[in-house]
Scaffold this active site. Structure first.
Site, PDB file in Angstrom:
ATOM      1  N   GLU A  48      -5.240   3.231   4.796  1.00 47.11           N
ATOM      2  CA  GLU A  48      -5.819   4.283   5.634  1.00 47.11           C
ATOM      3  C   GLU A  48      -7.320   4.445   5.432  1.00 47.11           C
ATOM      4  OE1 GLU A  48      -1.718   6.929   5.945  1.00 47.11           O
ATOM      5  OE2 GLU A  48      -3.283   7.501   4.529  1.00 47.11           O
ATOM      6  N   LYS A  84      -7.193   1.399   0.134  1.00 51.10           N
ATOM      7  CA  LYS A  84      -6.496   2.547  -0.448  1.00 51.10           C
ATOM      8  C   LYS A  84      -5.192   2.122  -1.117  1.00 51.10           C
ATOM      9  CE  LYS A  84      -4.516   7.044   0.863  1.00 51.10           C
ATOM     10  NZ  LYS A  84      -4.126   7.912   1.990  1.00 51.10           N
ATOM     11  N   GLN A  85      -4.457   1.247  -0.474  1.00 53.98           N
ATOM     12  CA  GLN A  85      -3.162   0.799  -0.974  1.00 53.98           C
ATOM     13  C   GLN A  85      -2.853  -0.547  -0.353  1.00 53.98           C
ATOM     14  OE1 GLN A  85      -1.332   4.162   1.409  1.00 53.98           O
ATOM     15  NE2 GLN A  85       0.414   2.787   1.348  1.00 53.98           N
ATOM     16  N   TRP A 106       6.796   7.654   6.701  1.00 55.90           N
ATOM     17  CA  TRP A 106       7.355   6.303   6.605  1.00 55.90           C
ATOM     18  C   TRP A 106       7.619   5.897   5.159  1.00 55.90           C
ATOM     19  CZ3 TRP A 106       4.621   2.289   4.159  1.00 55.90           C
ATOM     20  CH2 TRP A 106       3.290   2.582   3.826  1.00 55.90           C
ATOM     21  N   ASP A 107       7.138   6.689   4.224  1.00 56.47           N
ATOM     22  CA  ASP A 107       7.385   6.420   2.809  1.00 56.47           C
ATOM     23  C   ASP A 107       8.875   6.210   2.532  1.00 56.47           C
ATOM     24  OD1 ASP A 107       4.930   7.666   3.243  1.00 56.47           O
ATOM     25  OD2 ASP A 107       4.936   8.716   1.335  1.00 56.47           O
TER      26      ASP A 107
END
Length: 751
Positions: free
Chosen positions: A487, A592-593, A358-359
């Site tokens: 994640e 994580k992000q 999906w990046d």
């Protein structure tokens, strides 16, 4: 953080060879041309630790999924890129002894990735007693003839006595993947042809039990040299090789060129057609000199840089970083083939299997919209449309309607083997819908969204409508059992970003359905009952919110964690994914992000300054940025909030993520999709670029460390240049009709 290359604006260069950093050097000197790519491996061979890697776009293999506990719905295979037949092989012997940098004593080492011209050069002096021979290796993967790889080696005798030089260009099918589930070779050799001045290998991927296609590749080399050919026995059934030798007197020089044509069955109906094309292309490039081939290649790179170069004055580290980002992005993908996409490692390593994530929709689409012609991004959207059949299967495997686009794929079928990611990280469906909106908003082109895009949106909406459930207790729709963009949280309920994207997608789909023509509407077959249901979900979707903190809550229960900032983690335990157990990570509050902040970045104009500030101030201190995708969006939000120092800090992290090995994992390959981050941080962050109602808006600032920056941007048949210095922003029309933009609330005509 580790820096092994010098800081230069157009070069990634070092004069140091350290075997401990070999894999790191290989990653950072990778080359590609969208059709194929390779790590910066030594063509003469290297007996030390190395990750050999040459990869062909769209060529992959289904490796059997192996898990401890099989769950219904698991994909049968885990797709992964296949390490290609080694067509770069070029052993060198000096007076009968092979050159090997793991064994030889050398001096004057230099390794130079020239980003402006798309070439890699390596040189050193081999020292064996009185013998001193300088070797220079040059290579490029042509962007003007995508099937062409070119090498040149130059040897000069620096000693006082003659030496014998022998060069052995070859093509070797005896290769393996380092990350295969089992020690297996993936190529069967169909044919070889070894001649005095050329050689070829045709190979096919081994049969698989999953019904996915086998791929055939053909490689033919031609050699140009004044050295004397040596009659050579074919080394094996898997390899062809030639040999050329000559005596080098003191100060004498010898040179050899190797041109290789690479073709695959993705473009040809059968082996006969592939082989014919291979010979034809090989004959064609044989008519051109090395300098002519290089000049054509450099011309294309020059055109790309004309559209996209970002110039930064006063900070060479930032300048090198942004150019390295763009160079590696373009080396991976430039939109020539709608069957291909952008893997997180591109052509630079085996991790993530070389597949599509999906990046692309979330991070690559905004960048390609700004620096390439619209057709490039449209091809990325067509890639998903053409894989709808696979997305139907993915949803059906989970007992759901509509289409679930895969987390990891080559052909539309899900091929990832981590349940918590594969079937819980479903926000990707919303990211794909957002990319359609983003393309349409930016380009003004509705031809996709009103036809193919409407189909994609409809099937995604059918999935969301079936995936939600209605809570009788709350009187709202919810989505349980998901993993968000963060994640480090698995199997959570009501991830805010996921719920918000589902709600938004349903709303946007209804909007588009009101615009499609009658024929398209009939094909889509959305019933009045479906529209009513979708509107009810929109109206009653549960979005976790805490009124005291004025924040969107990442998911149910997040605020019950022990909310200690990242600064509380001892430095020797970072990154936590390399020091903590998974259990400890899942129980921690560390992100994580961007997750909530990812959603705010997507729709940055929809939230008040107070909402953006409250959420950023709460979540960023909890974010470890251990996803390569994380720093860029935080840089944009920090800039939007006028946290300029924080924005610059995060820009530096995203722009130099691999150059400085921030996450201690660059040896496995570059973070290609994260290389969108530098452009995003500069253009959306520092320059404040937004698109509102078809108009470009800017609100630029100049980082304190910089004296000036500029970038070029493609927008609706124009190419404009934006520059910012101590006197403020400046705008220039490079091509196209005059354009009115908004700059900090004031209308400016660019002409």
């Amino acid at each position: 953080m580790k820096r092994i290359f010098e800081v230069q604006p157009w070069h990634v260069i070092t004069h140091t060879f350290d075997p401990q950093d070999q894999r790191l050097q290989e990653s950072m000197t990778s080359l590609g041309n969208g059709y194929m790519g390779m790590r910066g491996n030594f063509e003469e061979g290297y007996s030390g630790d190395t990750l050999q890697g040459i990869y062909l776009g769209g060529v992959w293999y289904p490796d059997k999924t192996r898990v401890g506990w099989w769950k219904n719905g698991y994909p049968k295979y885990f797709g992964k890129v296949v390490n290609a037949v080694n067509f770069m092989k070029l052993p060198v012997e000096i007076s009968g002894q092979a050159v090997d940098l793991a064994q030889d004593s050398i001096s004057n080492f230099m390794l130079d990735l020239d980003m402006q011209h798309g070439t890699l050069t390596r040189s050193f002096v081999v020292e064996r007693g009185a013998i001193r021979v300088s070797l220079t290796f040059e290579r490029f993967l042509s962007v003007s003839q995508r099937e062409l790889a070119v090498q040149r080696v130059t040897a000069k005798n620096l000693g006082t006595e003659p030496v014998t030089l022998t060069l052995k260009p070859g093509i070797d099918g005896n290769v393996k993947n380092e990350e295969a589930n089992y020690d297996e070779r993936f190529w069967d050799i169909l044919a070889t042809d070894q001649q005095a001045d050329r050689g070829s290998v045709v190979a096919q991927t081994t049969p698989n039990p999953f019904g996915t296609p086998q791929f055939t590749s053909g490689m033919e080399m031609r050699v140009v040299t004044a050295l004397k050919p040596v009659t050579t026995t074919q080394p094996s059934e898997q390899e062809v090789a030639a040999a050329y030798t000559g005596e080098l007197a003191p100060n004498a020089t010898a040179q050899l060129e190797k041109r290789v044509i690479v073709v695959t069955s993705r473009d040809y109906a059968d082996v006969a057609a592939l082989t014919t094309a291979m010979h034809r292309l090989s004959d064609h490039v044989a008519l051109e000199s090395y300098d002519e081939l290089l000049a054509m290649h450099e011309t294309v790179w020059a055109d790309r840089w004309t559209k996209s170069d970002v110039q930064i004055q006063g900070d060479d580290e930032s300048q090198q970083g942004i150019r390295f980002n763009l160079f590696q992005l373009f080396s991976t993908y430039y939109g020539e083939d709608s069957r291909l996409n952008i893997g997180p490692k591109g052509f630079t390593g085996e991790k993530y299997g070389g597949a599509t994530y999906w990046d692309t929709e979330a991070f690559a689409v905004p960048v390609y919209l700004g620096i390439t012609n619209p057709e490039v991004t449209r091809n990325l959207l067509m890639y998903r449309y053409k894989q709808l059949d696979g997305a139907y299967i993915n949803a059906q495997q989970q007992g759901l309607k509509g289409a679930l686009f895969p987390m990891v794929t080559f052909d539309g079928i899900e091929c990832h083997n981590e349940w918590e990611i594969t079937f819980e990280e479903i926000h990707r469906n919303g990211d794909i819908a957002f990319a359609i909106y983003n393309y349409t908003r930016y380009t003004g082109d509705t031809s996709y969204v009103l036809h193919e895009g409407a189909k994609v949106l409809t099937e995604i909406s059918r999935f969301w409508a079936d995936r939600v459930h209605f809570s009788q207790r709350k009187g709202q729709y919810m989505i349980h059992g998901v993993t968000g963009a963060d994640e480090y949280e698995n199997n959570v309920d009501n991830n805010w970003d996921t719920n918000m994207l589902a709600q938004w997608t349903l709303r946007y789909t209804l909007e588009i359905l009101g615009q499609v023509d009658a024929q398209t509407a009939k094909k889509l077959g959305v019933t009045p009952a479906e529209k009513t249901q979708w509107q009810d979900i929109i109206d009653r979707m549960y979005l976790p919110y805490d009124k005291d903190l004025n924040i969107f809550v990442q998911h149910d229960g997040f605020l019950d964690k022990d909310l200690q900032p990242v600064s509380a983690i001892p430095a020797d335990q970072r990154p936590i994914n390399q020091h903590w157990s998974w259990d400890k990570i899942l129980r921690s509050p560390y992100i994580k992000q961007g997750d909530v902040l990812q959603g705010i970045w997507d729709f940055i104009d929809d939230y008040t300054p107070e909402q953006k500030k409250a959420n950023f101030d709460f979540y960023e201190p909890l974010t470890v940025h251990e996803s390569s995708l994380s720093p860029a969006i935080h840089a944009v939000l920090a800039a939007d909030l006028h946290y300029e120092d924080k924005a610059v800090e995060l820009y530096e992290r995203t722009a130099r993520l691999d150059l400085d090995n921030y996450n201690n994992d660059t040896k496995d390959g570059l973070h290609i999709t994260a290389m969108t981050g530098g452009w995003i941080a500069v253009v959306q962050g520092f320059a404040g670029m937004r698109v509102r109602d078809g108009q470009l808006h800017f609100a630029p600032f100049l980082p304190k460390k910089w004296s000036r920056y500029s970038f070029r941007q493609v927008f609706r048949d124009r190419l404009i240049e934006v520059s910012v210095d101590g006197s403020g922003p400046h705008f220039k029309l490079i091509s196209g009709e005059p354009l009115t933009i908004d700059v900090a609330g004031k209308s400016v005509t660019v002409k």
